[in-house]
Design a protein around this motif. Structure first.
Motif, mmCIF file in Angstrom:
data_model
loop_
_atom_site.group_PDB
_atom_site.id
_atom_site.type_symbol
_atom_site.label_atom_id
_atom_site.label_comp_id
_atom_site.label_asym_id
_atom_site.label_seq_id
_atom_site.Cartn_x
_atom_site.Cartn_y
_atom_site.Cartn_z
ATOM 1 N N SER A 142 0.675 -1.247 -0.109
ATOM 2 C CA SER A 142 -0.263 0.232 0.038
ATOM 3 C C SER A 142 0.610 1.096 -0.307
ATOM 4 O O SER A 142 0.801 2.511 -0.537
ATOM 5 C CB SER A 142 -0.867 0.065 1.309
ATOM 6 O OG SER A 142 0.032 0.270 2.676
ATOM 7 N N GLN A 143 1.963 1.305 0.293
ATOM 8 C CA GLN A 143 2.800 2.183 0.818
ATOM 9 C C GLN A 143 3.714 2.602 -0.934
ATOM 10 O O GLN A 143 4.947 3.001 -0.703
ATOM 11 C CB GLN A 143 4.193 2.059 1.939
ATOM 12 C CG GLN A 143 3.390 1.783 2.746
ATOM 13 C CD GLN A 143 4.062 1.941 3.715
ATOM 14 O OE1 GLN A 143 5.325 1.966 4.199
ATOM 15 N NE2 GLN A 143 3.914 1.004 4.961
ATOM 16 N N GLY A 144 3.781 0.940 -1.729
ATOM 17 C CA GLY A 144 4.205 1.806 -3.123
ATOM 18 C C GLY A 144 5.704 1.305 -2.758
ATOM 19 O O GLY A 144 6.323 0.929 -3.945
ATOM 20 N N GLY A 191 11.413 -6.348 -3.228
ATOM 21 C CA GLY A 191 12.657 -6.504 -3.393
ATOM 22 C C GLY A 191 12.388 -5.018 -2.051
ATOM 23 O O GLY A 191 13.793 -5.016 -1.041
ATOM 24 N N GLN A 192 12.455 -4.261 -2.506
ATOM 25 C CA GLN A 192 11.992 -3.356 -0.924
ATOM 26 C C GLN A 192 11.517 -3.941 0.246
ATOM 27 O O GLN A 192 11.885 -3.614 1.360
ATOM 28 C CB GLN A 192 11.640 -1.792 -1.627
ATOM 29 C CG GLN A 192 12.454 -0.729 -2.080
ATOM 30 C CD GLN A 192 11.258 0.272 -3.200
ATOM 31 O OE1 GLN A 192 10.459 -0.322 -3.937
ATOM 32 N NE2 GLN A 192 12.277 1.061 -3.092
ATOM 33 N N SER A 205 11.385 -7.269 1.074
ATOM 34 C CA SER A 205 12.289 -7.673 1.655
ATOM 35 C C SER A 205 13.941 -7.118 2.822
ATOM 36 O O SER A 205 13.642 -7.818 3.565
ATOM 37 C CB SER A 205 12.809 -8.444 0.666
ATOM 38 O OG SER A 205 14.395 -9.510 0.465
ATOM 39 N N GLU A 206 14.024 -5.853 2.178
ATOM 40 C CA GLU A 206 14.969 -4.993 3.145
ATOM 41 C C GLU A 206 14.593 -4.865 4.103
ATOM 42 O O GLU A 206 15.055 -4.677 4.947
ATOM 43 C CB GLU A 206 15.390 -4.287 2.117
ATOM 44 C CG GLU A 206 16.920 -4.532 1.007
ATOM 45 C CD GLU A 206 17.437 -4.813 1.173
ATOM 46 O OE1 GLU A 206 18.277 -4.954 2.422
ATOM 47 O OE2 GLU A 206 17.863 -6.146 0.609
ATOM 48 N N LYS A 207 12.519 -4.309 3.853
ATOM 49 C CA LYS A 207 12.684 -3.907 5.192
ATOM 50 C C LYS A 207 12.168 -5.075 5.806
ATOM 51 O O LYS A 207 12.905 -5.079 7.617
ATOM 52 C CB LYS A 207 11.247 -3.449 4.996
ATOM 53 C CG LYS A 207 10.637 -2.124 5.466
ATOM 54 C CD LYS A 207 9.127 -2.175 5.461
ATOM 55 C CE LYS A 207 9.449 -0.662 6.222
ATOM 56 N NZ LYS A 207 7.425 0.008 5.805
ATOM 57 N N LEU A 208 11.780 -6.433 5.632
ATOM 58 C CA LEU A 208 11.801 -7.156 6.782
ATOM 59 C C LEU A 208 12.921 -7.810 7.502
ATOM 60 O O LEU A 208 13.547 -8.129 8.258
ATOM 61 C CB LEU A 208 11.006 -8.581 5.654
ATOM 62 C CG LEU A 208 10.071 -8.870 5.595
ATOM 63 C CD1 LEU A 208 9.795 -9.541 4.086
ATOM 64 C CD2 LEU A 208 8.890 -8.889 6.280
ATOM 65 N N SER A 227 12.522 -14.472 -2.182
ATOM 66 C CA SER A 227 11.347 -15.288 -2.966
ATOM 67 C C SER A 227 10.338 -15.630 -2.485
ATOM 68 O O SER A 227 9.516 -15.889 -2.821
ATOM 69 C CB SER A 227 12.354 -16.219 -3.445
ATOM 70 O OG SER A 227 12.954 -16.624 -2.240
ATOM 71 N N ALA A 228 10.616 -15.382 -1.114
ATOM 72 C CA ALA A 228 9.552 -15.442 0.002
ATOM 73 C C ALA A 228 8.466 -14.375 -0.094
ATOM 74 O O ALA A 228 7.205 -15.087 -0.020
ATOM 75 C CB ALA A 228 10.524 -15.752 1.429
ATOM 76 N N VAL A 229 8.803 -13.420 -0.325
ATOM 77 C CA VAL A 229 7.733 -12.737 -0.185
ATOM 78 C C VAL A 229 7.055 -11.847 -1.861
ATOM 79 O O VAL A 229 5.693 -12.865 -1.247
ATOM 80 C CB VAL A 229 8.454 -10.887 -0.622
ATOM 81 C CG1 VAL A 229 8.216 -10.285 -0.694
ATOM 82 C CG2 VAL A 229 9.726 -10.908 0.759
#
Length: 222
Positions: free
Chosen positions: A168-170, A174-175, A177-180, A191-193
């Motif tokens: 929802s935040q756009g 990949g982004q 994944s980095e946040k996780l 791949s999990a995301v």
């Protein structure tokens, strides 16, 4: 009937209507607050003074004003109250009709009644209180009964909600994944995301990520 009731509602005219119904039921001691923080403090104070409340009636939406509050919603209040007072009867009186919100309130926070603020809402609240006061049965407005009747075998987790909120935040996969990884949340690989978002789109029959976000908002997930 309940002897001591606390109402958490920020609209004066709703407070007045609920108090009137409680008086009709013969409730002797009625208190009310317009802020969630104050509601929790009153419940704790009453408990410490050996004069506990035996029912909380709460709205879910509270408008923010100049008074800064730690607890800003009825759902947060109920979560805190249930942690501190597991046996307290709780009735929600709200216009909210989103399935996920209502399911969470019953399944995770174990509320006793959910009454929809409709034209007949106050009379229905009367019926709900009569039911939950004399039994361990739960009450939900007939218009919303299908919410609990739904047999959904797939549990939507906090992880799923996080993914959808990122969409929802756009954010791209990949982004996300980095946040996780920054938050030490797993699984965090791209791949999990991708796999989980694909599953969620199929589960909700969403055409694309934007459609998934829109459906999630309609259900009250985000």
């Amino acid at each position: 009937m309940f002897k001591k009731v606390l109402i958490a509602e920020d609209m004066d005219f709703i407070n007045f209507g609920v108090r009137s119904e409680l008086e009709k039921l013969g409730v002797k001691e009625i208190d009310y607050v317009q802020y969630c923080d104050e509601a929790l403090l009153k419940l704790k104070s009453a408990h410490l003074n050996n004069a506990p409340f035996d029912l909380l009636i709460s709205d879910l939406s509270f408008e923010q004003d100049h008074n800064n509050q730690k607890i800003t919603s009825g759902e947060q209040l109920i979560k805190n109250v249930r942690n501190d007072f597991p046996k307290l009867k709780i009735a929600v009186f709200s216009v909210e009709d989103k399935a996920y919100t209502i399911q969470t309130l019953f399944k995770e926070h174990h509320i006793n009644a959910y009454v929809w603020k409709s034209r007949d809402g106050l009379r229905e609240l009367n019926r709900a209180l009569n039911m939950i006061e004399t039994s361990e049965s739960i009450y939900i407005s007939p218009e919303l009964a299908s919410v609990l009747a739904c047999n959904n075998s797939v549990e939507i987790t906090e992880y799923d909600i996080f993914l959808i909120d990122c969409l929802s935040q756009g954010l791209l996969q990949g982004q996300i994944s980095e946040k996780l990884k920054e938050l030490n949340l797993n699984p965090s690989s791209v791949s999990a995301v991708e796999k989980r978002l694909k599953f969620l789109k199929e589960h909700f029959n969403a055409n694309n990520p934007a459609h998934l976000v829109a459906m999630s908002k309609d259900l009250g997930l985000i």
